[in-house]
Design a protein around this motif. Structure first.
Motif, PDB file in Angstrom:
ATOM      1  N   ASP A   1     -10.149  -4.201  12.319  1.00 47.52           N
ATOM      2  CA  ASP A   1     -10.518  -2.798  12.512  1.00 47.52           C
ATOM      3  C   ASP A   1     -11.468  -2.643  13.688  1.00 47.52           C
ATOM      4  O   ASP A   1     -11.342  -1.698  14.475  1.00 47.52           O
ATOM      5  CB  ASP A   1     -11.168  -2.245  11.241  1.00 47.52           C
ATOM      6  CG  ASP A   1     -10.178  -2.169  10.087  1.00 47.52           C
ATOM      7  OD1 ASP A   1      -8.989  -1.918  10.343  1.00 47.52           O
ATOM      8  OD2 ASP A   1     -10.599  -2.357   8.924  1.00 47.52           O
TER       9      ASP A   1
ATOM     10  N   CYS B   1     -17.112   1.310   3.495  1.00 51.78           N
ATOM     11  CA  CYS B   1     -16.324   2.005   2.473  1.00 51.78           C
ATOM     12  C   CYS B   1     -16.888   3.409   2.260  1.00 51.78           C
ATOM     13  O   CYS B   1     -18.024   3.697   2.648  1.00 51.78           O
ATOM     14  CB  CYS B   1     -16.377   1.252   1.139  1.00 51.78           C
ATOM     15  SG  CYS B   1     -15.716  -0.424   1.168  1.00 51.78           S
TER      16      CYS B   1
ATOM     17  N   GLN C   1       0.835  -1.199   0.000  1.00 57.30           N
ATOM     18  CA  GLN C   1       0.000   0.000   0.000  1.00 57.30           C
ATOM     19  C   GLN C   1       0.871   1.251   0.000  1.00 57.30           C
ATOM     20  O   GLN C   1       1.853   1.345   0.735  1.00 57.30           O
ATOM     21  CB  GLN C   1      -0.913  -0.020   1.227  1.00 57.30           C
ATOM     22  CG  GLN C   1      -2.039   0.991   1.191  1.00 57.30           C
ATOM     23  CD  GLN C   1      -2.968   0.837   2.383  1.00 57.30           C
ATOM     24  OE1 GLN C   1      -2.514   0.598   3.501  1.00 57.30           O
ATOM     25  NE2 GLN C   1      -4.257   0.981   2.149  1.00 57.30           N
TER      26      GLN C   1
ATOM     27  N   GLY D   1      -6.668   5.981   4.212  1.00 55.39           N
ATOM     28  CA  GLY D   1      -7.412   4.938   4.920  1.00 55.39           C
ATOM     29  C   GLY D   1      -7.540   5.232   6.401  1.00 55.39           C
ATOM     30  O   GLY D   1      -8.607   5.023   6.997  1.00 55.39           O
TER      31      GLY D   1
ATOM     32  N   LYS E   1     -12.483  -0.127   4.719  1.00 57.55           N
ATOM     33  CA  LYS E   1     -11.589   0.020   3.582  1.00 57.55           C
ATOM     34  C   LYS E   1     -11.789   1.389   2.937  1.00 57.55           C
ATOM     35  O   LYS E   1     -12.873   1.966   3.000  1.00 57.55           O
ATOM     36  CB  LYS E   1     -11.851  -1.075   2.541  1.00 57.55           C
ATOM     37  CG  LYS E   1     -11.594  -2.487   3.058  1.00 57.55           C
ATOM     38  CD  LYS E   1     -10.137  -2.691   3.425  1.00 57.55           C
ATOM     39  CE  LYS E   1      -9.851  -4.110   3.845  1.00 57.55           C
ATOM     40  NZ  LYS E   1      -8.442  -4.294   4.256  1.00 57.55           N
ATOM     41  N   SER E   2     -10.747   1.880   2.288  1.00 54.68           N
ATOM     42  CA  SER E   2     -10.815   3.213   1.689  1.00 54.68           C
ATOM     43  C   SER E   2     -11.215   3.184   0.213  1.00 54.68           C
ATOM     44  O   SER E   2     -11.362   4.234  -0.399  1.00 54.68           O
ATOM     45  CB  SER E   2      -9.468   3.932   1.840  1.00 54.68           C
ATOM     46  OG  SER E   2      -8.437   3.192   1.213  1.00 54.68           O
TER      47      SER E   2
ATOM     48  N   GLU F   1     -11.046   5.817   8.433  1.00 51.36           N
ATOM     49  CA  GLU F   1     -11.387   4.982   9.596  1.00 51.36           C
ATOM     50  C   GLU F   1     -11.681   5.845  10.816  1.00 51.36           C
ATOM     51  O   GLU F   1     -12.622   5.562  11.571  1.00 51.36           O
ATOM     52  CB  GLU F   1     -10.243   4.008   9.890  1.00 51.36           C
ATOM     53  CG  GLU F   1     -10.534   3.085  11.068  1.00 51.36           C
ATOM     54  CD  GLU F   1      -9.425   2.084  11.325  1.00 51.36           C
ATOM     55  OE1 GLU F   1      -9.319   1.603  12.468  1.00 51.36           O
ATOM     56  OE2 GLU F   1      -8.660   1.785  10.377  1.00 51.36           O
TER      57      GLU F   1
END
Length: 378
Positions: free
Chosen positions: A163, A228, A70, A78, A179-180, A82
């Motif tokens: 998470d 998302c 990533q 991300g 998730k982004s 979050e």
């Protein structure tokens, strides 16, 4: 089943020796476990991950640096998303759980958010287990932010950090993946959703181990919540994802893994995978453990480029893909395949050999000058 204390201590010491002196262990996360489960026959990845070796650093030292992972921008984006989802005690996150998974329950107005602070991964895992037990008996909503779960993998514990985990009023538990990548018109990229589902399946397996120690054992839901951004905004939306298939496959594949201590026992005395070693010595150490390369490794393992080069140099048919390898039966190298196709070797009654010779004959016919007759291989 955990190892006896003395045996477990000896294994940890052995794995520390494999990493190298004063080299900290790299945590084995759910993404790595999912990738490991997808290729359970790769003893190289099993021992390197089990020992906590930094495979990216090893790949760079071998001259085949990894390009997978990533980006820093995606990582920052991300984390920001979050934090937005979990703001105000996770009110929006719990609202999404209630809406998508548990509409019959009362709305999560006063949810518990227990403190999971503890020293070390073992301490955090114990604190998480206690918080889950307390929240389950309280019969209300609870949000566990970044709990720590332990999962036995090939005889070695892996500590995993989802998470979030939500405890429902009925005492059941749900894994939450944030998730982004966006959901456009209610759907997201299937490949990315599949990767998230495989990762969540690992968390479900770890939660089931915690639940099994409680009496009565609470239900670990197999429908996880995937959160998302909605469309092109930064507003959260969610979808329930059934991970029963991924959980079954991952559990079965992890159970097939050779025990890490058994792999370690086969290595030459003094084997070490420290990136600080001379390139020749490090190469020899890595090559002492057999690998099972497939093209899918390129998107899942830092050592994929190194293993691909070795696989191609050896002429292994696995470098062409698992489906090709499965069709070729006992023919394991490209040279064996070509020889069988030319009729120079191989049992003509073998279906793979017969198919290769038929394909070679058809190719020769297609390439032959018009009117020239081609003799089939026997």
């Amino acid at each position: 089943m955990p190892l006896p204390r003395t045996r477990g201590k000896a294994l940890r010491q052995r794995l520390a020796e494999l990493r190298g002196p004063d080299v900290p262990a790299k945590a084995l996360d759910a993404r790595a476990l999912a990738a490991l489960a997808a290729n359970p026959g790769c003893r190289r990845r099993a021992i390197l991950d089990g020992a906590g070796v930094n495979k990216a650093a090893v790949a760079s030292a071998l001259g085949s640096p990894s390009v997978f992972g990533q980006s820093q921008f995606a990582f920052t984006r991300g984390n920001a998303f979050e934090a937005k989802v979990k703001a105000d005690g996770g009110a929006e996150l719990l609202r999404l759980v209630h809406e998508k998974l548990d509409r019959r329950a009362e709305p999560p107005a006063d949810a518990q958010v227990p403190d999971l602070t503890a020293t070390g991964p073992e301490g955090r895992a114990a604190r998480t287990a206690l918080a889950l037990r307390e929240a389950t008996t309280a019969a209300g909503w609870a949000l566990l932010d970044h709990p720590m779960l332990a999962l036995d993998v090939a005889g070695s514990p892996a500590f995993l950090e989802p998470d979030a985990v939500v405890v429902h009023p009925d005492g059941s538990w749900t894994v939450v993946e944030i998730k982004s990548f966006p959901m456009l018109d209610g759907s997201a990229d299937p490949a990315k959703v599949g990767a998230a589902a495989r990762q969540a399946a690992v968390y479900v397996l770890a939660l089931e181990e915690v639940a099994a120690r409680l009496d009565p054992a609470p239900e670990v839901r197999h429908r996880i919540l995937l959160v998302c951004p909605r469309d092109f905004s930064n507003l959260p939306t969610a979808s329930a994802v059934d991970v029963r298939k991924q959980r079954a496959v991952t559990g079965r594949q992890l159970a097939r893994l050779t025990r890490i201590e058994d792999i370690a026992d086969t290595l030459p005395e003094g084997t070490c995978f420290s990136p600080e070693l001379p390139a020749a010595e490090l190469t020899s150490a890595v090559e002492s453990v057999p690998a099972t390369y497939a093209p899918e490794c390129l998107s899942a393992c830092e050592l994929a480029f190194h293993c691909r080069d070795r696989s191609r140099a050896a002429g292994a048919v696995t470098s062409l893909g698992r489906s090709v390898r499965a069709e070729l039966g006992g023919l394991t190298t490209v040279e064996e395949v070509l020889s069988a196709a030319r009729g120079e070797s191989g049992d003509p009654d073998d279906p793979a050999v017969a198919a290769l010779r038929r394909a070679a004959h058809l190719r020769a016919e297609a390439l032959a000058p018009l009117g020239q007759e081609v003799t089939p291989c026997h």
